[in-house]
Enzyme design. Structure first.
Site, PDB file in Angstrom:
ATOM      1  N   CYS A  16       0.843  -1.197   0.000  1.00 43.94           N
ATOM      2  CA  CYS A  16       0.000   0.000   0.000  1.00 43.94           C
ATOM      3  C   CYS A  16       0.879   1.249   0.000  1.00 43.94           C
ATOM      4  O   CYS A  16       2.116   1.158   0.068  1.00 43.94           O
ATOM      5  CB  CYS A  16      -0.921   0.013   1.222  1.00 43.94           C
ATOM      6  N   CYS A  19       3.244   1.592   2.898  1.00 43.55           N
ATOM      7  CA  CYS A  19       4.479   0.810   2.741  1.00 43.55           C
ATOM      8  C   CYS A  19       5.503   1.603   1.932  1.00 43.55           C
ATOM      9  O   CYS A  19       6.698   1.626   2.255  1.00 43.55           O
ATOM     10  CB  CYS A  19       4.185  -0.514   2.039  1.00 43.55           C
ATOM     11  N   CYS A  83      46.276 -17.637 -10.710  1.00 41.82           N
ATOM     12  CA  CYS A  83      46.885 -17.561  -9.384  1.00 41.82           C
ATOM     13  C   CYS A  83      45.979 -16.796  -8.433  1.00 41.82           C
ATOM     14  O   CYS A  83      44.918 -16.293  -8.815  1.00 41.82           O
ATOM     15  CB  CYS A  83      48.258 -16.893  -9.456  1.00 41.82           C
ATOM     16  N   CYS A  86      44.946 -13.306  -9.412  1.00 38.54           N
ATOM     17  CA  CYS A  86      43.827 -13.242 -10.358  1.00 38.54           C
ATOM     18  C   CYS A  86      42.509 -13.299  -9.609  1.00 38.54           C
ATOM     19  O   CYS A  86      41.558 -12.574  -9.923  1.00 38.54           O
ATOM     20  CB  CYS A  86      43.902 -14.401 -11.352  1.00 38.54           C
ATOM     21  N   ASP A 503      19.874 -35.324  19.489  1.00 39.21           N
ATOM     22  CA  ASP A 503      18.486 -35.569  19.845  1.00 39.21           C
ATOM     23  C   ASP A 503      18.350 -37.081  20.033  1.00 39.21           C
ATOM     24  O   ASP A 503      19.173 -37.849  19.525  1.00 39.21           O
ATOM     25  CB  ASP A 503      17.591 -35.070  18.703  1.00 39.21           C
ATOM     26  N   ASP A 702      16.755 -34.474  13.862  1.00 43.37           N
ATOM     27  CA  ASP A 702      15.987 -34.829  12.666  1.00 43.37           C
ATOM     28  C   ASP A 702      14.609 -34.213  12.601  1.00 43.37           C
ATOM     29  O   ASP A 702      13.988 -34.214  11.540  1.00 43.37           O
ATOM     30  CB  ASP A 702      15.854 -36.349  12.565  1.00 43.37           C
ATOM     31  N   ASP A 706      13.844 -29.883  16.393  1.00 43.45           N
ATOM     32  CA  ASP A 706      15.305 -29.777  16.474  1.00 43.45           C
ATOM     33  C   ASP A 706      15.846 -28.589  15.685  1.00 43.45           C
ATOM     34  O   ASP A 706      17.016 -28.233  15.833  1.00 43.45           O
ATOM     35  CB  ASP A 706      15.965 -31.061  15.932  1.00 43.45           C
TER      36      ASP A 706
END
Length: 820
Positions: A16, A19, A83, A86, A503, A702, A706
């Site tokens: 809007c 914003c 090298c 570069c 865990d 997992d 976690d």
């Protein structure tokens, strides 16, 4: 006052006029911004600014305001880098471009990873800027690595140049150096063709070497010098030019040189070019092998797929298959794309992606991954992912991103190489001056030899290759062993972690509870009681109820028909069968329902000590049986933890499980520190506490819960069978569910960092030791003055040695094979 720079930024979250106003105020508040009109229709901001404002300050201001500028990343293929200097020059060109936020250049893979502001500049414009600086560049068009043919073609081109240069140089070397080795040969040349003719032959042949195979050093080195950014080619161009033109003057106008100094050094100029070209040829061959692991992954994907269309099987290029289509996978063939099995049974070899050597059974409803190998059964699978969305493509991108990373140790190399070449040129000039002032006759000739030797021997090729080649080979080998480094710097951090925290559920254990024991009291039959319990639990979705059902099924017991099943939250359940009341639940539940406790309760204590959850069964108000349920420990958990202890790591477990159960599991596995009963934010606090007490923490998990701990840990390792949220939060992804991947990730990290330190020790030590020798510090005592030709050979050998050492990482063996 510097001229204003104008950037067009694409903004997010604009909805809007308010914003727009907030975004404009955030931008104009940055010191140096002259104007920043924001367009809501096309969601862009056009910012005119000068110092002290920078693109980074603008994006920070927008981030804080909640309207971030859209960032994009492009991979550029950069040619002609030789090298570390570069690399630095390319990075300066990119980071100095308005709109570029970050640029990382990898000498080994010859790529630049550039993060830039969308709308401010395009990938083609970035490539053009780098190309203009002398490094032919283009954006990478697809997600695959450079094929081996690219490096093979480059190696063959360098081979042809080296052989041509060697053929032209051989007569020069023989005519000049043959006389030094065999004085009789010198006299023969003088008598037969004459020294003057010999020098003219050398001049012509060396000129052909310089303008032919050696032209590359001048076409790149001279512009670099003129731009004030000297690099390896500039050093070679300076050194060979000094030797060549001094020799030309000695042949064409010897009278202008001091008496006794009119010597020729054509062989030095020509041989230097030959040796460096041979070194680059060997480098190109070795570089072609550094990315073999990734190319092997890319090669796993077949080009064609068998597609089932209305009952007919048609062969179609994989690129033309779309999601939802059904592919036919014949025995022994590779799976063409990710999919879900809809028909058939087989075993799939997934070792190329997961590192697990045991084939995995697949049946209807199971997922298959593109690139894996089908066994003896035929399958039909519905395609679920194509193109860049397949697991194989994601793995390739993940490893390539890690290979392009800049490790903290690289900062030291960057600081040194930024000033190295100018310092070397200064040392070479000082060397020449000192020899001219205090050197013995012929001082001019000796000064030239020493100065050229310093320039040639000090090329920083090995420094530039030391770190990126080891990262490329190490992360590629890690991928083959089932450990995918999503962030390259995790490769350095992981090996220095002092403590590894896990865990419990789904990480140390299978993540699915199983019935481990069923014991009926005296006067009751096991099968009859278990049938009643299974009948009651069949109406529950609770994981523990499902465990009891599976246990009954494994024992061949059919659930009885029960009625009036009612759950008592936190305690257990009521049910009825043939007017008999059934109670299933904890010991506290039995006491609450006034069920007399018998010696059956005593049998529960050994189970609880092992971390099992114990339930009791009462029939008609009498204690009839006890049930033991546990989440089984994974087969490879104990070996993996033992291997980590052998590496000197402390072990911890952070879990939301019951403290008594967690303590029992921890004691059984020999875990040093157990923190149980914690919520996700509690896991973060536990990780922080371990960090404060022990140092760097690696956390393995997992689940969704976690993710905060994985993100907070110094290195987060996610089990590949876990949730997408956990994987996204991790630094390292273990592509199988096996904890052997944790151990192998630590081993790869340790071996790679050792390899990098070896490379850096050689690269820096080589220059520190040999630059003084090339300058002539040994001459006053032993009369030793390093030949420029030997310097060129040593310089080329140093780069090849670094590459060869990095390639040893391809043969790192896993500490643990998957035990599943």
């Amino acid at each position: 006052m510097s001229a204003a720079t104008t950037l067009t930024l694409k903004l997010e979250n604009l909805s809007c006029a308010s914003c727009v106003g907030r975004a404009e105020r955030a931008l104009t508040a940055v010191d140096g911004v002259e104007s920043a009109p924001v367009n809501l229709a096309n969601e862009t901001a056009r910012v005119a600014f000068s110092g002290p404002a920078t693109a980074s300050k603008l994006t920070d201001a927008l981030d804080r305001a909640g309207y971030p500028a859209r960032r994009e990343t492009v991979v550029l293929e950069v040619g002609s880098m030789t090298c570390a200097s570069c690399v630095g020059r390319v990075e300066r060109v990119l980071t100095g471009t308005p709109g570029v936020l970050e640029a990382r250049v990898n000498l080994a893979s010859e790529r630049a990873f550039v993060t830039y502001l969308a709308g401010a500049i395009s990938p083609d414009e970035l490539a053009a800027k780098v190309s203009k600086a002398g490094f032919p560049t283009h954006p990478r068009a697809d997600a695959t690595s450079k094929g081996p043919g690219d490096k093979e073609a480059e190696a063959q081109a360098l081979k042809r140049k080296a052989l041509l240069a060697a053929a032209l140089t051989a007569p020069v070397f023989i005519l000049e150096m043959g006389g030094h080795v065999f004085p009789a040969f010198h006299h023969w040349v003088a008598r037969s063709i004459g020294l003057g003719t010999s020098h003219w032959i050398q001049l012509i042949l060396t000129s052909l070497v310089m303008i032919g195979p050696g032209r590359v050093f001048f076409s790149k080195g001279v512009p670099a010098l003129l731009h004030g950014a000297p690099e390896m080619n500039a050093l070679v161009a300076l050194g060979t030019s000094a030797a060549y033109f001094y020799s030309v003057v000695s042949v064409l106008a010897p009278g202008i040189l001091p008496t006794g100094t009119a010597n020729v050094y054509f062989e030095a100029a020509a041989v230097i070019i030959v040796l460096i070209l041979i070194g680059r040829w060997m480098e190109a061959r070795a570089k072609g092998r550094t990315g073999e692991a990734i190319r092997a992954l890319v090669a796993l994907a077949p080009n064609d797929a068998l597609v089932d269309v209305d009952g007919q099987t048609l062969t179609r290029p994989v690129a033309q298959v779309v999601t939802g289509e059904v592919v036919v996978i014949r025995p022994g063939e590779r799976v063409p794309l990710d999919g879900e099995v809809i028909e058939g049974e087989s075993l799939i070899d997934e070792s190329m992606i997961t590192g697990e050597p045991v084939p995995v059974p697949k049946t209807k409803g199971d997922c298959v991954t593109g690139g894996t190998v089908n066994g003896t059964g035929a399958l039909k699978a519905r395609v679920t992912a194509v193109g860049p969305d397949t697991l194989l493509s994601q793995i390739v991108r993940m490893v390539e991103d890690a290979q392009g990373a800049r490790l903290p140790i690289q900062a030291l190399v960057d600081r040194i190489t930024a000033v190295f070449v100018p310092i070397v040129m200064g040392i070479a000039a000082l060397t020449v001056v000192v020899w001219l002032l205090i050197g013995p006759d012929p001082a001019l000739g000796l000064a030239l030899v020493a100065g050229v030797s310093v320039l040639i021997i000090a090329c920083p090729c090995a420094m530039g290759l030391a770190t990126p080649t080891s990262i490329m080979v190490g992360t590629g080998r890690a991928a083959q062993l089932g450990a995918l480094f999503r962030r390259g710097d995790a490769l350095q951090t992981l090996q220095s972690a002092e403590i590894v925290a896990f865990d419990k559920t789904g990480t140390l254990t299978q993540g699915r509870p199983e019935m481990t024991a069923f014991e009926a009291a005296d006067g009751f039959k096991d099968e009859e009681v278990l049938a009643m319990v299974a009948g009651a639990e069949a109406q529950s979705e609770h994981p523990l109820a499902q465990a009891i059902l599976r246990g009954a099924e494994d024992r061949g017991v059919t659930p009885a028909k029960v009625r009036n099943v009612q759950t008592v939250t936190g305690f257990g359940l009521h049910a009825e069968i043939d007017e008999t009341q059934i109670l299933v639940g904890s010991q506290q539940f039995m006491a609450r329902e006034d069920v007399p406790l018998t010696d059956l309760v005593d049998r529960a204590d050994p189970m609880r000590a092992k971390g099992h959850t114990v339930f009791f069964v009462a029939l008609g108000g009498q204690l009839a049986a006890l049930i033991g349920v546990a989440d089984p420990i994974k087969p490879d958990t104990a070996p993996a933890l033992a291997a980590l202890r052998a590496m000197g790591k402390q072990l911890a477990m952070i879990t939301g499980d019951d403290p008594a159960t967690a303590a029992a599991i921890g004691h059984q596995l020999g875990i040093d520190h157990v923190n149980a009963g914690v919520l996700p934010d509690g896991k973060v606090a536990a990780v922080e506490a371990l960090h404060n007490k022990f140092g760097k923490v690696a956390f393995v998990g997992d689940g969704i819960n976690d993710a905060p701990a994985l993100a907070r840990a110094d290195v987060g390792l996610a089990i590949g069978t876990g949730t997408d949220v956990a994987i996204e939060a991790a630094d390292v992804v273990l592509s199988s569910g096996a904890l052997s991947g944790v151990v192998n990730a630590f081993e790869i990290s340790r071996r790679t960092m050792t390899n990098i330190r070896q490379n850096l020790f050689w690269a820096f030590g080589y220059n520190v030791l040999l630059i003084p020798v090339a300058a002539g510090v040994l001459y006053p005592v032993w009369g030793i003055l390093l030949s420029p030709m030997l310097g060129a050979g040593a310089m080329a050998a140093s780069s090849v040695l670094v590459l060869t050492n990095a390639l040893r990482l391809r043969f790192v063996r896993p500490i643990l094979e998957d035990a599943t």
